[in-house]
Design a protein around this motif. Structure first.
Motif, PDB file in Angstrom:
ATOM      1  N   GLU B 269       0.894  -1.095  -0.056  1.00 25.02           N
ATOM      2  CA  GLU B 269       0.130   0.141   0.009  1.00 25.02           C
ATOM      3  C   GLU B 269       0.867   1.272  -0.153  1.00 25.02           C
ATOM      4  O   GLU B 269       0.429   2.176  -0.478  1.00 25.02           O
ATOM      5  N   PRO B 273      -1.217   3.223  -3.454  1.00 28.48           N
ATOM      6  CA  PRO B 273      -2.323   3.402  -2.676  1.00 28.48           C
ATOM      7  C   PRO B 273      -3.576   2.879  -3.308  1.00 28.48           C
ATOM      8  O   PRO B 273      -3.588   2.731  -4.578  1.00 28.48           O
ATOM      9  N   LEU B 274      -4.498   2.636  -2.524  1.00 29.87           N
ATOM     10  CA  LEU B 274      -5.941   2.031  -3.120  1.00 29.87           C
ATOM     11  C   LEU B 274      -6.519   2.603  -4.188  1.00 29.87           C
ATOM     12  O   LEU B 274      -7.007   2.043  -5.199  1.00 29.87           O
ATOM     13  N   GLU B 275      -6.516   4.094  -4.120  1.00 33.28           N
ATOM     14  CA  GLU B 275      -7.216   4.907  -5.050  1.00 33.28           C
ATOM     15  C   GLU B 275      -6.567   4.695  -6.482  1.00 33.28           C
ATOM     16  O   GLU B 275      -7.206   4.729  -7.511  1.00 33.28           O
ATOM     17  N   ASP B 276      -5.051   4.505  -6.251  1.00 35.51           N
ATOM     18  CA  ASP B 276      -4.231   4.362  -7.551  1.00 35.51           C
ATOM     19  C   ASP B 276      -4.486   3.129  -8.208  1.00 35.51           C
ATOM     20  O   ASP B 276      -4.553   3.056  -9.385  1.00 35.51           O
ATOM     21  N   MET B 278      -7.219   1.440  -7.949  1.00 36.58           N
ATOM     22  CA  MET B 278      -8.523   1.563  -8.890  1.00 36.58           C
ATOM     23  C   MET B 278      -8.388   2.281 -10.175  1.00 36.58           C
ATOM     24  O   MET B 278      -8.738   1.725 -11.205  1.00 36.58           O
ATOM     25  N   ALA B 279      -7.768   3.482 -10.251  1.00 37.40           N
ATOM     26  CA  ALA B 279      -7.439   4.148 -11.310  1.00 37.40           C
ATOM     27  C   ALA B 279      -6.823   3.366 -12.569  1.00 37.40           C
ATOM     28  O   ALA B 279      -7.332   3.313 -13.483  1.00 37.40           O
ATOM     29  N   GLN B 280      -5.802   2.443 -12.024  1.00 36.65           N
ATOM     30  CA  GLN B 280      -5.052   1.639 -13.033  1.00 36.65           C
ATOM     31  C   GLN B 280      -5.737   0.741 -13.708  1.00 36.65           C
ATOM     32  O   GLN B 280      -5.749   0.311 -14.655  1.00 36.65           O
ATOM     33  N   HIS B 282      -9.233   0.827 -13.989  1.00 31.30           N
ATOM     34  CA  HIS B 282      -9.876   1.639 -14.915  1.00 31.30           C
ATOM     35  C   HIS B 282      -8.996   1.790 -16.406  1.00 31.30           C
ATOM     36  O   HIS B 282      -9.673   1.615 -17.340  1.00 31.30           O
TER      37      HIS B 282
END
Lengths: 579, 311
Positions: B269, B273-276, B278-280, B282
């Motif tokens: 992490e 990070p979690l947000e990254d 998810m973005a990747q 997508h």
């Protein structure tokens, strides 16, 4: 080759003995007992030589004089030590919730009972065997029949078995160790009272010559069995075995009965919920008086008011919510003591009887009151410990001194309540003897003893309870200390007086060490035989008043240490806190 | 400045050294979780802070006040709930709380309101006239919490508050503690039920054999141990265009495990990070049906840090 016999093992007995062997207390108590026993024996032997004059051979033939006090000591040891050692045999398992687990094993109830029984008797045998060297000395001095030694051996053994079986039965019946310990003495006193009543009734209805059956009843007690056995040895030649069997039967039968009952109670009362012994007594009293009140049409003379704590919450709980301190319960207890006193007052004044009834009542009320106060005092903090409320209590922003004083509020209320029957008796007795030389001194002496002894019992028991830190240990030690102080000390002094042949009045002053002395001297009129009875009252007041002051000061000064609490030197509790 | 400061705390019971030089700090308003196996020294440490034990050596302060030297002042500022505690069987809940309100010298005119407030907070209004001994274990725990709140203490010391409770009662206590955390109370709570603290604490200390083996926020501890975060992801077009291989190649992803209905992605992490993540995903054209990060695995942290020793 494998044996076809089943393997014999006594796992519970082995565990109990290993536990006892691991306790330092086992050796300390045994050593202390040995020191006292040998010192006592040495004193007796010393007195033999002292009075033998110039010829030491005069000592020969006095073995019996050494033997008899030793037998007496053995009986006292059995009645004092064995209940204390065995009362926890089964209750401790109940307190630890391990009895149910024990009963789930392949051990049958009888095996549990017998192994527990043996685990209590074996250490006691060790105690009794300590006297064997002294017995040998007594035998070597001569003047001691071998039949008498057998008589002592048999009766001491039977007494040991009976006291052990009775204690085990009570341990199986009671939920707490302290309860079993107290019940042992209560049951024995009850048996004595029943036998006394039976004697009176037999005397009235059967006549004085038909009382053999009642006398036979006294053979339930080891010392009486020994006394009867001794008479047979001394006056029966050859030994009449049928008569011997007759006197040994009650005590032998009682051993069987107690063991059978222990077996029954072990199973039936294995899971009884914990109950406060005093509380149970108060509740039963409550039920009795409530039933009795129906006869009067349900008259209510007092009501426990609904209230909330104000500034002293611990004192509030002790006096308004917790059993013995509640007005309701105190009134019940007062009536229990006061009704016989009032009946006696009526009988004495209307029928013109003498005041002997008052003395009998006092002799009954004193030990009961002291026992109640000792149990309450020893338990006042240990109840908090056993109920796991103690830590929370210690984190309250109250000084340790304040906690102790507030917690004792309930006991003081009980003390004041219990003073009423005493005061009634003292005033009546003073009134009866008014105009005589000693009436005023009797009243003053009695009031002083009452005013000092009851608080003394309370402070001593509270101190013992705080040091002991367990309900059972606290009650046993407090009751033990009080018993030794009140009864043991005068008995030892009397024996010493006999041994050393000191019989003058000056020696009697030493008896004032025991608080019971002044009560006995005052009630039985022996106080007036002294040259200076007033001085005797003053000295007694000074001795016990000083002890009371010392104990109270000790408890309050060392309150933090006794409660095992971080000393609060920063500031005393006070002032109102933000809400 | 730290609200609670414990520096080199040592507690000995005879020859046994139960606490061996424990040091930690708790800032005001934080919830500090004290984790350790039975016999690790948690209760001894808490008892020192509750003025029940005198430490063999240390300096422990609350708001700058030395605890050992000023126990009475400290007692007014703390609320202590032991692991096992009894209640007075002869009192109703209402009387019980009044009893303690009086002991804590809450102003007489305020007591009624204060008691009603804490009963409301702990949801025990309907039990105010019940004998405390008749309450269930969970209710008794809640009553215990109500008790420690009566005098509005600055610090709550809660020793295993959920031990021995059934799941419902445990959840109720947890919700209540969250409420207290939201009220800004400083709380020191001990437990050996790890996930319980994970939901609640802002900082934790792991103690074993009387020694603090780790202390800090959960993230700090995980980072220090290089623990991996697991994210459960359902992707409807997983078979499209070598999607799985591309996910495995993302920088920061340690491993991807294929499960019947989902992927379990283990990631560093600190690097991703979690947000990254998810973005990747997508970015790779994944049609995400579920994206569920697992709560940080405290049990793994605990097992890594401790060796099962006792003092």
């Amino acid at each position: 080759m494998r044996s076809s016999l089943p393997r014999f093992s006594l796992p519970l007995l082995a565990k109990e003995l290993v536990e006892q062997a691991a306790r330092k207390r086992t050796y300390r108590v045994r050593t202390l007992y040995a020191v006292v026993l040998f010192a006592f024996s040495l004193l007796i032997v010393h007195s033999f030589f002292q009075y033998a004059g110039s010829n030491p051979l005069n000592v020969l033939g006095r073995g019996g004089d050494l033997f008899e006090p030793l037998v007496f000591v053995q009986f006292v040891t059995i009645y004092v030590f064995l209940p204390a050692m065995m009362c926890g045999s089964i209750t401790r398992e109940k307190e630890r919730d391990s009895l149910v687990l024990l009963m789930l094993t392949t051990l049958r109830p009888w095996e549990i009972i017998l192994q527990k029984y043996l685990s209590g008797l074996l250490p006691m045998a060790m105690f009794l065997m300590l006297s064997l060297p002294v017995m040998a000395v007594a035998y070597s001095l001569g003047g001691l029949e071998s039949d008498l030694i057998i008589a002592a051996g048999v009766t001491i053994g039977l007494c040991c078995m009976q006291v052990g079986a009775m204690t085990l039965m009570l341990s199986a019946w009671c939920r707490s160790t302290a309860g079993a310990f107290i019940m042992f003495y209560v049951l024995n006193v009850a048996i004595v009272i029943v036998l006394l009543i039976a004697m009176v009734l037999a005397d009235v209805f059967l006549g004085p010559y038909d009382m053999d059956v009642i006398k036979w009843g006294w053979c339930l007690f080891g010392p009486e069995v020994y006394h009867q056995y001794r008479l047979i040895v001394m006056y029966g030649n050859p030994l009449p075995l049928s008569e011997l069997w007759w006197i040994l039967m009650p005590i032998t039968a009682s051993v069987m009965i107690y063991l059978v009952l222990a077996r029954v109670f072990l199973v039936r009362r294995a899971q009884v919920p914990p109950r406060n012994l005093l509380m149970t007594i108060f509740q039963q009293l409550d039920r009795f008086f409530t039933r009795a009140n129906r006869i009067t049409g349900g008259v209510t003379l007092w009501n426990d008011r609904e209230s909330l704590p104000e500034d002293k919450p611990l004192a509030w709980r002790e006096t308004a919510r917790r059993g013995p301190g509640k007005l309701h319960h105190r009134m019940r207890v007062l009536m229990l003591f006061q009704i016989p006193v009032i009946l006696n007052v009526v009988l004495t004044f209307s029928l013109g009887r003498s005041g002997v009834g008052f003395i009998v009542l006092l002799m009954l009320i004193w030990p009961i009151v002291v026992l109640i106060l000792a149990v309450m005092g020893a338990n006042v903090f240990n109840v908090e410990r056993s109920r796991q409320t103690f830590d929370v209590l210690l984190t309250l922003p109250l000084t340790s001194r304040d906690i102790i004083q507030q917690k004792m509020a309930g006991i003081w209320r009980v003390v004041f309540t219990l003073m009423i029957p005493f005061l009634t008796i003292y005033l009546c007795k003073s009134y009866l003897g008014w105009g005589t030389k000693y009436a005023l001194l009797y009243l003053v002496s009695s009031l002083l003893t009452l005013g000092i002894y009851l608080p003394l019992t309370v402070w001593l028991s509270v101190l013992v309870g705080l040091v002991a830190r367990s309900s059972m240990r606290g009650v046993v030690v407090a009751v033990g200390v009080l018993a030794v102080w009140t009864v043991g000390v005068p008995v030892v002094l009397a024996i010493l007086g006999e041994v050393l042949r000191v019989h003058d009045d000056v020696y009697l002053w030493a008896f004032l060490i025991s608080p019971a002395t002044m009560v006995v001297f005052t009630e039985f009129g022996e106080l007036w035989d002294f040259d200076s009875p007033i001085m005797m009252v003053v000295v007694n007041t000074l001795i016990h008043g000083s002890i009371l002051y010392f104990l109270r000061r000790r408890v309050l000064t060392y309150a933090d240490q006794l409660l095992v609490r971080v000393a609060s030197a920063d500031e005393p509790a006070g002032g109102l806190q933000k809400a | 400045m730290s609200f609670v400061k414990v520096d080199n705390l040592i507690v000995r019971y005879g020859k046994l050294e139960a606490v061996r030089g424990v040091s930690f700090e708790i800032p005001r308003g934080e919830v500090f979780g004290f984790i350790g196996p039975n016999g690790a020294g948690k209760s001894s440490t808490i008892k020192v802070l509750a003025t029940l034990l005198k430490p063999t050596a240390s300096s422990a302060t609350l708001d700058g006040i030395d605890i050992a030297r000023n126990p009475m002042t400290i007692r007014r500022r703390i609320g202590y709930m032991p692991d096992f505690f009894g209640v007075y069987e002869d009192l109703t809940a209402w009387e019980y709380l009044h009893f303690f309100a009086s002991a804590y010298r809450v102003e007489r005119s305020m007591r009624r309101k204060v008691v009603e407030d804490v009963l409301h907070l702990t949801d025990l209004q309907h039990k105010r006239d019940a004998q405390v001994d008749s309450l269930s274990r969970g209710m008794k725990q809640r009553l215990g919490l109500a008790r420690v709140l009566l005098h509005d203490p600055d610090l709550l010391l809660l020793d295993e508050p959920a031990s021995g409770l059934d799941p419902r009662a445990r959840i109720e206590i947890r919700e209540l503690l969250k409420e207290l955390r939201n009220m800004g109370k400083t709380i020191l709570i001990s437990s050996h039920i790890l996930h319980e603290l994970a939901h609640l604490c802002t900082r934790i200390g792991i103690i074993e054999a009387g020694t603090l083996v780790a202390e800090g926020s959960l993230e700090e501890i995980y980072r220090r141990l290089s623990l991996l975060r697991i994210v459960h992801v359902q992707i409807s077009n997983l078979n499209h265009n070598g999607m799985l291989t591309q996910i495995r190649a993302i920088e920061g992803v340690a491993a991807v495990e294929e499960q019947p209905d989902r992927l379990a992605i283990r990631l560093h992490e600190d690097r991703l990070p979690l947000e990254d993540l998810m973005a990747q995903l997508h970015g790779l054209g994944a049609r995400i049906r579920m994206f569920q990060p697992e709560v940080m695995d405290m049990e793994t942290a605990f097992m890594k840090l401790t060796q099962g020793k006792t003092a």
